[in-house]
Design a protein around this motif. Structure first.
Motif, short mmCIF file in Angstrom:
data_model
loop_
_atom_site.label_atom_id
_atom_site.label_comp_id
_atom_site.label_asym_id
_atom_site.label_seq_id
_atom_site.Cartn_x
_atom_site.Cartn_y
_atom_site.Cartn_z
N MET A 161 0.83 -1.20 0.00
CA MET A 161 0.00 0.00 0.00
C MET A 161 0.87 1.26 0.00
SD MET A 161 -2.99 0.88 2.76
CE MET A 161 -3.85 -0.67 2.47
N THR A 162 1.90 1.27 0.85
CA THR A 162 2.80 2.42 0.92
C THR A 162 3.51 2.64 -0.40
OG1 THR A 162 3.16 1.97 3.27
CG2 THR A 162 4.71 3.44 2.21
N ALA A 163 3.90 1.56 -1.07
CA ALA A 163 4.60 1.67 -2.35
C ALA A 163 3.73 2.36 -3.39
CB ALA A 163 5.02 0.29 -2.85
N VAL A 164 2.46 1.95 -3.48
CA VAL A 164 1.55 2.57 -4.45
C VAL A 164 1.32 4.04 -4.09
CG1 VAL A 164 -0.76 2.54 -5.44
CG2 VAL A 164 0.42 0.40 -4.99
N LEU A 165 1.12 4.32 -2.81
CA LEU A 165 0.90 5.69 -2.37
C LEU A 165 2.13 6.56 -2.63
CD1 LEU A 165 -0.96 4.90 0.97
CD2 LEU A 165 -1.96 6.03 -1.03
N CYS A 166 3.30 6.01 -2.42
CA CYS A 166 4.54 6.76 -2.68
C CYS A 166 4.70 7.04 -4.17
CB CYS A 166 5.76 5.99 -2.17
SG CYS A 166 6.10 6.28 -0.44
N ARG A 167 4.27 6.10 -4.98
CA ARG A 167 4.33 6.31 -6.42
C ARG A 167 3.40 7.47 -6.79
NH1 ARG A 167 3.55 1.54 -10.98
NH2 ARG A 167 4.85 2.51 -12.58
N HIS A 168 2.34 7.60 -6.02
CA HIS A 168 1.34 8.64 -6.26
C HIS A 168 1.82 10.00 -5.76
CE1 HIS A 168 -2.67 9.96 -7.17
NE2 HIS A 168 -2.91 10.35 -5.93
N PHE A 169 2.37 10.02 -4.54
CA PHE A 169 2.78 11.28 -3.93
C PHE A 169 4.21 11.69 -4.26
CE2 PHE A 169 -0.62 10.04 -0.91
CZ PHE A 169 -1.36 11.21 -0.94
N GLY A 170 5.07 10.72 -4.56
CA GLY A 170 6.49 11.00 -4.71
C GLY A 170 7.20 10.73 -3.40
N LEU A 171 8.44 10.28 -3.49
CA LEU A 171 9.17 9.90 -2.29
C LEU A 171 9.43 11.06 -1.35
CD1 LEU A 171 11.78 7.30 -3.58
CD2 LEU A 171 10.02 6.93 -1.88
N LYS A 172 9.42 12.27 -1.88
CA LYS A 172 9.67 13.43 -1.03
C LYS A 172 8.62 13.52 0.06
CE LYS A 172 10.77 18.35 -1.15
NZ LYS A 172 10.91 19.56 -2.00
N HIS A 173 7.42 13.05 -0.24
CA HIS A 173 6.32 13.12 0.73
C HIS A 173 5.97 11.72 1.24
CE1 HIS A 173 5.67 17.34 -0.13
NE2 HIS A 173 5.73 17.05 -1.40
N ILE A 174 7.01 10.94 1.52
CA ILE A 174 6.80 9.55 1.93
C ILE A 174 5.99 9.46 3.23
CG2 ILE A 174 9.00 9.41 3.19
CD1 ILE A 174 9.19 6.53 2.30
N GLU A 175 6.16 10.47 4.12
CA GLU A 175 5.43 10.44 5.38
C GLU A 175 3.92 10.48 5.16
OE1 GLU A 175 8.05 12.30 4.89
OE2 GLU A 175 9.51 11.76 6.44
N ALA A 233 9.22 -0.48 -8.64
CA ALA A 233 9.65 0.90 -8.87
C ALA A 233 10.15 1.52 -7.57
CB ALA A 233 8.51 1.73 -9.44
N MET A 234 9.45 1.21 -6.48
CA MET A 234 9.79 1.75 -5.17
C MET A 234 11.16 1.29 -4.71
SD MET A 234 8.41 3.45 -2.57
CE MET A 234 8.26 3.53 -0.81
N ILE A 235 11.40 -0.01 -4.81
CA ILE A 235 12.67 -0.53 -4.31
C ILE A 235 13.85 -0.01 -5.13
CG2 ILE A 235 12.70 -2.71 -5.61
CD1 ILE A 235 13.81 -4.04 -3.11
N PHE A 236 13.67 0.14 -6.43
CA PHE A 236 14.75 0.69 -7.25
C PHE A 236 14.96 2.17 -6.98
CE2 PHE A 236 14.53 -3.21 -9.74
CZ PHE A 236 15.86 -3.40 -10.07
N ALA A 237 13.87 2.88 -6.66
CA ALA A 237 13.99 4.30 -6.34
C ALA A 237 14.73 4.50 -5.02
CB ALA A 237 12.61 4.94 -6.26
N VAL A 238 14.41 3.67 -4.03
CA VAL A 238 15.05 3.78 -2.72
C VAL A 238 16.52 3.38 -2.79
CG1 VAL A 238 15.09 2.80 -0.39
CG2 VAL A 238 12.92 3.50 -1.40
N CYS A 239 16.82 2.38 -3.61
CA CYS A 239 18.21 1.92 -3.74
C CYS A 239 18.97 2.85 -4.68
CB CYS A 239 18.24 0.48 -4.26
SG CYS A 239 17.56 -0.71 -3.10
#
Length: 418
Positions: free
Chosen positions: A23-37, A117-123
């Motif tokens: 769920m967090t991964a999809v939401l982060c894709r939506h908001f962008g990692l800058k707004h991960i909180e 996408a999330m894991i590659f972005a974080v790494c």
């Protein structure tokens, strides 16, 4: 309400582990990692609402779908909260950093794509390799600080500092989840594989929650590794070797514990419980892994796991020992050294293996004392009991303490009968 489901206070922790990270991964894709909180807050609020609503109204017919519907609605509500929108988000939205709610979805494919996408972005090389892995384990895999600390065999404060720095760097660098170039994917793949390796190991050799095995973590690691083999850019010999290792190890999950959750040693496992279909899949991916000249630690560990699932070859422990000899030269670790010593005992006998074990001098490790307890069991019962007692003092696992206590009782009985 669906009949036959466990009570909500039993089901929710399972769903939290299984779905929170997706769920967090999809939401982060939506908001962008800058707004991960923001993404993490919405996911957390979704599960909080579930705990309150299900306690009163019962568990819905499709609990997972219910969670994602609530998360989707909460995301839409978020954009309607004008005060928050105007003060924190409007400029980011204008700049195109946050997508509008159009096309927001939680389909199976979207979940899979978002997690990868999330894991590659974080790494990302902005952070150190260790920090990348820590952050990926926390965000993508839902690991607690304690679990990450166990995975890295380090101090809690060290992990907290790594996570804080990594999150700060992501915000400052304005990272977004987006399509990566072939070069970026290749540069980050090693770190992604290491993350999945640690995720699987935490499931297979769990040190938290008084559980020896956490099958849901193993399944999640296999699922993500499988996605990597389905993409031409990440379908590499290393990826296939890691997936083969996971399949071979997973094939023995049902035989590794008894109905009380206690560990069953390899020699005493009921081989009829081994999953032959997973062994066959492991063989398939292992063949794929050996298609080139590459030799990684995953190849060697997959080879060791392969021989463990093979009961017909009389020299299998010799093969396993040779592979451990290569692995320890490629990447030394205390766990590898202890596993190599166990294999050495299988080939040369426990008495000859004792000096090999003792020179490791890993006196602060419960596994070290368990190994010595095993090696001394047939030669010096008193020493074996002493090492098992030290292992009990060092381990945090209640289940492991019970297993070791039973072994001490067995040895004491053997001693009194002898």
């Amino acid at each position: 309400m669906q009949e036959g489901l466990p009570a909500h206070n039993e089901l929710l922790p399972h769903l939290f582990r299984q779905e929170y990270a997706k769920m967090t991964a999809v939401l982060c894709r939506h908001f962008g990692l800058k707004h991960i909180e923001i993404a993490e807050d919405i996911a957390s609020e979704t599960f909080l609402k579930a705990s309150e609503h299900w306690a009163i109204n019962g568990i819905p017919n499709n609990p997972t779908a219910w969670l994602y519907t609530v998360a989707k609605n909460k995301t839409k509500d978020y954009f309607k909260h004008i005060a928050v929108f105007e003060t924190q988000i409007k400029q980011a939205l204008k700049s195109g950093e946050i997508d509008s709610e159009q096309g927001f979805e939680f389909s199976h494919q979207h979940l899979a794509d978002s997690q990868l996408a999330m894991i590659f972005a974080v790494c990302n090389p902005t952070n150190s390799t260790e920090s990348q892995i820590c952050l990926a384990l926390q965000i993508l895999c839902g690991f607690s600080v304690e679990e990450i600390t166990n995975a890295f065999l380090t101090k809690t404060e060290t992990i907290k500092k790594r996570l804080h720095r990594a999150r700060t760097n992501l915000r400052n660098d304005d990272f977004q989840i987006k399509a990566l170039s072939e070069t970026e994917i290749k540069l980050r793949l090693d770190t992604v594989l290491k993350t999945l390796y640690l995720l699987f190991n935490e499931g297979y050799f769990s040190k938290t929650n008084n559980q020896v095995i956490r099958k849901e973590l193993c399944s999640e690691a296999v699922r993500l590794a499988l996605f990597l083999t389905e993409n031409p850019l990440t379908d590499t010999p290393q990826t296939n070797a890691l997936l083969a290792l996971m399949c071979f190890q997973s094939s023995r999950l049902e035989a590794r514990t008894n109905d009380k959750g206690e560990t069953i040693l390899f020699d005493k496992q009921d081989k009829t419980l081994w999953d032959k279909s997973l062994i066959e899949k492991g063989n398939y991916y292992f063949v794929n892994a050996c298609s080139g000249n590459e030799l990684s630690k995953y190849h060697l560990e997959a080879g060791i796991a392969y021989w463990h699932t093979t009961s017909t070859d009389e020299n299998k422990w010799q093969h396993i020992l040779e592979l451990y000899n290569q692995l320890i030269l490629m990447e030394y670790s205390p766990v590898t050294a202890m596993n190599r010593t166990f294999a050495f005992a299988k080939v040369h006998g426990c008495e000859k293996a004792i000096p090999e074990a003792e020179k490791l001098n890993l006196t602060e490790s419960n596994y070290y004392h368990e190994l010595l307890g095993y090696l001394y069991a047939d030669n010096d019962i008193d020493k074996a009991i002493d090492h098992y007692e030290q292992a009990i003092k060092l381990t945090k696992s209640k289940t492991e303490k019970q297993t070791l206590t039973k072994e001490i009782e067995r040895l004491n009985k053997k001693k009194s009968n002898g």
